[in-house]
Design a protein around this motif. Structure first.
Motif, PDB file in Angstrom:
ATOM      1  N   ILE A 103       5.830  22.845  -0.598  1.00 37.54           N
ATOM      2  CA  ILE A 103       5.393  21.477  -0.309  1.00 37.54           C
ATOM      3  C   ILE A 103       4.055  21.543   0.434  1.00 37.54           C
ATOM      4  O   ILE A 103       3.104  20.816   0.113  1.00 37.54           O
ATOM      5  N   GLU A 149      12.052  12.183   3.562  1.00 35.08           N
ATOM      6  CA  GLU A 149      12.975  13.281   3.311  1.00 35.08           C
ATOM      7  C   GLU A 149      13.155  13.558   1.814  1.00 35.08           C
ATOM      8  O   GLU A 149      12.655  12.816   0.984  1.00 35.08           O
ATOM      9  N   LEU A 151      11.880  15.683  -0.200  1.00 33.82           N
ATOM     10  CA  LEU A 151      10.576  15.657  -0.869  1.00 33.82           C
ATOM     11  C   LEU A 151      10.587  16.432  -2.179  1.00 33.82           C
ATOM     12  O   LEU A 151      11.264  17.448  -2.315  1.00 33.82           O
ATOM     13  N   THR A 152       9.843  15.907  -3.126  1.00 35.32           N
ATOM     14  CA  THR A 152       9.518  16.643  -4.343  1.00 35.32           C
ATOM     15  C   THR A 152       8.001  16.505  -4.503  1.00 35.32           C
ATOM     16  O   THR A 152       7.382  15.696  -3.810  1.00 35.32           O
ATOM     17  N   PHE A 153       7.427  17.275  -5.407  1.00 33.50           N
ATOM     18  CA  PHE A 153       5.972  17.184  -5.588  1.00 33.50           C
ATOM     19  C   PHE A 153       5.559  15.755  -5.969  1.00 33.50           C
ATOM     20  O   PHE A 153       4.592  15.207  -5.442  1.00 33.50           O
ATOM     21  N   ASN A 154       6.320  15.163  -6.919  1.00 30.72           N
ATOM     22  CA  ASN A 154       5.985  13.794  -7.340  1.00 30.72           C
ATOM     23  C   ASN A 154       6.086  12.809  -6.192  1.00 30.72           C
ATOM     24  O   ASN A 154       5.251  11.914  -6.034  1.00 30.72           O
ATOM     25  N   LYS A 155       7.138  12.988  -5.390  1.00 33.97           N
ATOM     26  CA  LYS A 155       7.359  12.088  -4.267  1.00 33.97           C
ATOM     27  C   LYS A 155       6.202  12.208  -3.267  1.00 33.97           C
ATOM     28  O   LYS A 155       5.685  11.200  -2.771  1.00 33.97           O
TER      29      LYS A 155
END
Lengths: 181, 447
Positions: A103, A149, A151-155
């Motif tokens: 991240i 919270e 988290l993903t790359f898109n998020k």
């Protein structure tokens, strides 16, 4: 050395600081130093310059050194200028297990800065921080008082987009709208 | 499913507001408590067998009984809401969802201790929770549960929230007191203990959020009834923060004594390991407690099922056991590199050392450096022994337990995974590109 541009509390912040100092027994108002430093950081654009800390010392009627030694001990106080939007990514154990490192790498390449740096437009500063007590939502990051919270790359991309679009004033841990007595 | 004493009403819409909290039995324990003498309340808590939920597990009632009531000095209760132990997020959840439970516990506990001024010291990063608590405290003042002459009893209590500035060390009670006095968070030498000389050199009790919240069900049901829940000297229920490579991370209130295997694999709790992978290791009580490999966390060395209790997790001492600690339950699957994880933990303790004691200040830095060089392919087999010696020179040699907390993860990782350390030193390339997490952060489907 750079200085805080505005070194004076608003009327609301002043009233709140006085109220906070009144919570401790007589003669023990120094107790309020950390809460008041949070207010100062919110009032002074996200960081504390020596002059900003001197202001706090005068306000609290204590020695400047008493403010410096506290401000330099606690990790939430920025003693250098920061961007309007400080991104604090948790790097500790449980978040690391869930991909915090990637991240951080993702944000670094997205914003073209390294940890500890600020984007040239002054919008973002990237920091890594230790455990924020949100391990169930790992990986996670904090911006101001907001926890982001799972988290993903898109998020992360859409969160950064949102801040970029909607941030006009520096975002502080002690939210501006909570500064009133 | 086990009993829910703390989280029973957590699903109720608006439970953070006083009228809703009251509708669900809120503040009835306070009214009950006011019919008792302060000493009777202390006796109830002693009878309950409640042990401190912050990590050390010291009996709460006993801690209360140490407070100096003879000197006539003002007494203080301080709630330790500086939750920072990696893997632990239960207190944040409790305060965010049900702030009045903590406030009610604070009023009862303050009354029992004879404190007229109490504080909730909450870590600075949780300022959004601070504002939730402030709002709830204002409601409690409004309703006459705080302030002068509470409910006509003649008892006065001022309760305030206080925020920290970002420092793990302030979870240590004397560092927390220093911080609350407006100073750097440097732990004090004990004795004197806070019960004799704490905040402003006055008698002080510092208790964890969950411990104080638990006083509410203890008063409601009676200490003896509470003590019937649980197993051995592990009474009652405990909030476990479950995280890492499990299907269902989150907060679970368990009855102490639940088998660890059931906790990890049952759908009522963690739901097993993600993607059908194998369990490799668990850190059962927050990052400071010894890490255990799968076989030792599921069963003790004697082959008995390991239980979620103070005694069972500690069975075998540090040779083959661990601690319940704060209940921060970190699960690692077979892809996890113990060496990399240890580097991460050690970096944390180095960052958080207050710098007062040389063994901790210097030792944590060296442990991080040595692990860093192992990680980057420059380690030697001697480095593993060097790490072992270093941790031994920190453990027990510092003013506060942060030194121990930094030493134990190193000692236990080497004790149980020495072969992996040696393999890492000899073949660092093998460990470089392993993805120890699932690709969900790349927005792909979970395997």
């Amino acid at each position: 050395m750079e200085d805080n541009k505005n070194i004076e509390f608003s009327a609301d912040a002043l009233a709140l600081a006085k109220k906070l100092m009144g919570r401790y027994p007589e003669g023990k108002h120094k107790s309020a130093i950390i809460p008041i430093l949070h207010l100062a950081q919110a009032e002074f654009g996200g960081w504390l310059s020596p002059k900003g800390m001197d202001y706090v010392a005068t306000l609290m009627n204590i020695q400047p050194i008493e403010v410096y030694e506290v401000a330099s001990f606690y990790s939430m106080f920025n003693l250098q200028p920061v961007g309007k939007c400080v991104i604090e990514v948790c790097r500790t154990g449980p978040c690391w297990l869930m991909g915090a490192e990637d991240i951080v790498n993702h944000i670094e390449s997205k914003l073209n800065i390294k940890v500890g740096e600020t984007t040239t437009d002054g919008m973002f500063t990237l920091k890594t921080v230790e455990c924020l007590a949100a391990c169930g939502g790992a990986p996670m990051m904090q911006v101001g008082q907001k926890y982001h919270e799972d988290l993903t790359f898109n998020k992360v991309d859409s969160i950064l987009e949102d801040y970029k679009k909607n941030t006009t004033e520096p975002i502080s841990h002690w939210a501006k709208d909570k500064i009133k007595a | 499913m086990s009993k829910k004493l703390l989280t029973e009403h957590f699903g109720v819409q608006g439970i953070d507001q006083l009228p809703v909290y009251k509708q669900h039995g809120g503040y009835s324990a306070l009214e009950k408590a006011f019919k008792k003498t302060p000493d009777e309340i202390v006796q109830e808590v002693i009878a309950s067998g409640l042990r401190g939920r912050g990590g050390a597990g010291f009996p709460t009632g006993k801690k209360w009984s140490f407070i100096d009531k003879k000197s006539g000095k003002p007494r203080y209760l301080v709630c330790n809401a500086d939750e920072s132990e990696p893997g632990t997020f239960k207190d944040r959840y409790l305060m965010e969802v049900n702030p009045h439970l903590l406030i009610e516990g604070m009023i009862i506990s303050s009354f029992a201790l004879g404190a007229n001024l109490s504080f909730i010291y909450i870590r600075g990063e949780l300022l959004y929770v601070y504002h939730i608590l402030e709002k709830a405290i204002a409601e409690a003042y409004e309703a006459g549960y705080l302030g002068k002459n509470i409910l006509g009893t003649g008892y006065d209590l001022e309760l305030y929230c206080h925020t920290g500035g970002g420092a793990y060390i302030c979870g240590e009670e004397t560092a927390l007191i220093e911080s609350l006095e407006g100073k750097r968070g440097n732990p004090r030498i004990k004795p004197p203990f806070p019960a004799i000389s704490g905040l402003y050199n006055n008698p002080t009790v510092v208790n964890n959020v969950e411990s104080i919240a638990t006083v509410v069900p203890i008063i409601n049901m009676g200490g003896e009834e509470y003590a019937k829940i649980g197993i051995g000297n592990s009474k009652g229920t405990k909030l476990i923060s479950a995280c890492g490579h499990i299907k269902k991370p989150g907060i679970y209130e368990i009855e102490l004594g639940l088998p660890v295997e059931e906790f990890i694999y049952s759908d009522s709790y963690c739901g097993g390991i993600r993607g059908g992978r194998k369990l490799k290791a668990v850190v059962a009580g927050g990052s400071s407690v010894p890490i255990l490999p799968a076989e030792l966390i599921l069963k003790t060395e004697k082959g008995e099922p390991r239980l979620m209790s103070y005694e069972s997790l500690a069975e075998g001492g540090f040779a083959s056991g661990t601690m319940l600690g704060s209940g921060g339950f970190i699960v690692m699957d077979e892809t996890t590199s113990i060496v990399k994880n240890l580097f991460n933990f050690t970096r944390f303790y180095h960052h958080e050392s207050c710098g007062q004691c040389s063994p901790c200040r210097e030792g944590t830095a060296w442990m991080e450096k040595i692990l860093h060089r192992i990680l980057h392919g420059h380690g030697t087999l001697k480095d593993v022994d060097l790490l072992w010696t270093l941790q031994k020179n920190i453990d027990g040699k510092t003013i506060c337990p942060l030194g121990d907390a930094a030493a134990w993860p190193v000692a236990s990782a080497i004790r149980h995974f020495r072969a992996e350390f040696e393999d890492f030193v000899e073949h660092p390339e093998k460990y470089q590109d392993v993805k120890h997490y699932f690709n969900q952060i790349e927005d792909k489907q979970l395997a």
